[in-house]
Motif scaffolding. Sequence first.
Motif, PDB file in Angstrom:
ATOM      1  N   LYS A 572       0.813  -1.214   0.000  1.00  0.00           N
ATOM      2  CA  LYS A 572       0.000   0.000   0.000  1.00  0.00           C
ATOM      3  C   LYS A 572       0.849   1.267   0.000  1.00  0.00           C
ATOM      4  N   ASN A 596      -8.604  -1.607   0.182  1.00  0.00           N
ATOM      5  CA  ASN A 596     -10.009  -1.356   0.470  1.00  0.00           C
ATOM      6  C   ASN A 596     -10.601  -0.494  -0.645  1.00  0.00           C
ATOM      7  N   GLU A 597     -11.895  -0.478  -0.721  1.00  0.00           N
ATOM      8  CA  GLU A 597     -12.582   0.183  -1.824  1.00  0.00           C
ATOM      9  C   GLU A 597     -12.293   1.673  -1.866  1.00  0.00           C
ATOM     10  N   ASP A 598     -12.113   2.295  -0.712  1.00  0.00           N
ATOM     11  CA  ASP A 598     -11.843   3.733  -0.675  1.00  0.00           C
ATOM     12  C   ASP A 598     -10.519   4.063  -1.356  1.00  0.00           C
ATOM     13  N   GLN A 600      -8.965   2.325  -3.671  1.00  0.00           N
ATOM     14  CA  GLN A 600      -9.116   2.129  -5.110  1.00  0.00           C
ATOM     15  C   GLN A 600      -9.829   3.319  -5.739  1.00  0.00           C
ATOM     16  N   ASN A 601     -10.880   3.794  -5.101  1.00  0.00           N
ATOM     17  CA  ASN A 601     -11.640   4.913  -5.648  1.00  0.00           C
ATOM     18  C   ASN A 601     -10.798   6.185  -5.705  1.00  0.00           C
ATOM     19  N   LYS A 605     -10.080   8.054  -9.172  1.00  0.00           N
ATOM     20  CA  LYS A 605     -10.540   9.433  -9.308  1.00  0.00           C
ATOM     21  C   LYS A 605      -9.385  10.375  -9.607  1.00  0.00           C
ATOM     22  N   TRP A 614      -7.196  -4.837 -12.148  1.00  0.00           N
ATOM     23  CA  TRP A 614      -6.953  -5.472 -10.856  1.00  0.00           C
ATOM     24  C   TRP A 614      -7.038  -6.993 -10.936  1.00  0.00           C
ATOM     25  N   GLN A 615      -7.606  -7.534 -12.015  1.00  0.00           N
ATOM     26  CA  GLN A 615      -7.894  -8.967 -12.066  1.00  0.00           C
ATOM     27  C   GLN A 615      -6.794  -9.786 -12.731  1.00  0.00           C
TER      28      GLN A 615
END
Length: 650
Positions: A572, A596-598, A600-601, A605, A614-615
């Motif tokens: 991270k 966590n989703e935050d 990534q967003n 953004k 990501w996959q």
Amino acid sequence: MAMAMTRRKKTMKKRAGGVGEEEEGEMEMMDGCELERLPDAVMQAILTRLDILSIYSAASCCRFLRSTVAQLLPYLESFHLLDISPDNELLEQLLSGNLLLRSIKLDCSLLDDRVIDSLTKPHLQELSLHCCEGFSVELLLGIGRCCQDLRSLSLELGWHDDEEGDISYSEALEVLLKNCSFLESLSLKFEGSIFNAVKLGARFRLIVPALKVLEIGYVAERLAINIFQPLGKIGSAPQAQAPHIGFKDFQHLRILCLLVDHISDSVTAAISQSLPSLLELELLDEPSEEPSLAYDLTNAGLQSVGCCQMLRRLCLVRGQEWYPASFKRVNDLGIFLMIESCKYLENIRLGGFSRITDAGCRAMLHSSSRLHTFEILNTSQLTDLAFHDLPATPLTLTSVSLTSCLLISNCSVKNLSFCRSLEKLNLRGCRSIGDEGLKAISGLTKLKVLNLNGSDVSDSGLRTLGTGITPLVSLSLRGCQRITDNGVAVLLTGRIPQTLEAIDLSYILALTDTATLSLVRSRMQIAELRLRDCPHIGDTSVIALASMQCKGRCHGGSLRLLDLWNCKGVTKISVSWFRRPYFPNLRRLGLSWVLNEDMQNILVKDRPSIQITWQGSELGHVLSGEPEWSHNSLDYEEDELERWLEDSDS
């Protein structure tokens, strides 16, 4: 004021990734006041030499440039924006008021039906739209209504049900074909068959008379037969419901590319009978199971291709992405019968012909003195004997691919090195290629692309390659397990950093951050770097890449693609290094963090122009500027080599 304008000018140069050296020089010699003193016509002439992304970046530098760009946009004739995906609002800002556009090329990942009016300009002659999943059938109808001067149309559509809605895709395509009667090139790509087989077969009988290039995929075998087979032979389409089709209906068609569910004798026979004047034929399939022997390609089907006696390029490939199938009913006899009629072949690409031997390969190599491209994929019986007399022939091969031909060794590479015009050499999956082969390759003065995935090369071979005279632009060493950090370092000691722009070091377990530091210290203008599945690559590599400088550009300025999927040392901590102002030209990024989703967003953004995966899917290429079509992904399919690598890891 002058100092502030100079800072803005430098910022513009960093952001404008498409600015050429000549244009940079013109801007560099001017400060802000000098720019404002230039006549508008001169300033617009300078800006029109930039790509659209650079023009848009220039507009953010100062009010004068913003005003100049605003005056310029309505008069642009070309709008090509493939590196980033604009949203509806941005696209309407850039295209509103322009009625002079002749060419549009776009990544439409973030677009939908609301911008159809902005895209369908009345004077368009070229329209190329990729990733159109957000559009409905209205896109085809809009093009048919407004773009009647089109000469070239390329659409990559998502999956839809042909029967849903008031009008089907087949009917919308009929409107398009009727109205765009000047079309010379038509390319339709879609996921699954969104068209009704019988209906679309009838629609294509309305094909525009000037069509020279037709590219369709994915289509079912039945649909391909319905499109090209003479009407009297089609049992599923009533004779009274469709107009007559004959040779004259396709008399101008010269290039045909189809991605079908499986290639059969019926498909090749229908095409060869209706299109005897074809110059290029490309047939690809990716069966999900072994095709029935009664409906597969045989020697007779391959012989029927010989009816197209003017062929210059032939591509017949059976992909193995879903199932390891091959053409089991075609052998050397089919090759002999086919090349007996096709005397003008310049480009041959065959894949999945498991029963072709050295005799068939040699027959193709010596079939035409014009042959410059020769590619054989997944042909298990091919050996060094196929190339043993190559030094004694006048062949001027420029591109050779022997993908997953497991019996090919250094001997073949030495014979191929006598082709001094070689520019591309693909030896992916040839496990017997080693350092002796690299010694022969290092003397090729025109070689730009080299693929050695899964070969037996070592650090010693990379030293030889690095001290050679080969002007490599792209090098792939994926899965070469004998390579270490020292090998990467010695590779970069010679001329290679002056020309190399793309390197793939994925699946090499011994590599560490030291290899990345060697790349950065070499000051090479690297555009593509792939390090996927290198467990010892970590945050140090990200920081070093973010800080590298090339031609005055800092913060990872030249890097456009970076694949770090499954690099377990990347944590991270690296998140902040992917945010602005680092990696200003990055367009594709592969990661596999457990974020966590935050987080990534925040990253998405902050960098909306970057396509983040990501996959673990492959990122394609960015050097060409064009995204790859689905059938080109056959070069990245998980074949026997990558399955073997995964097994060895476990």
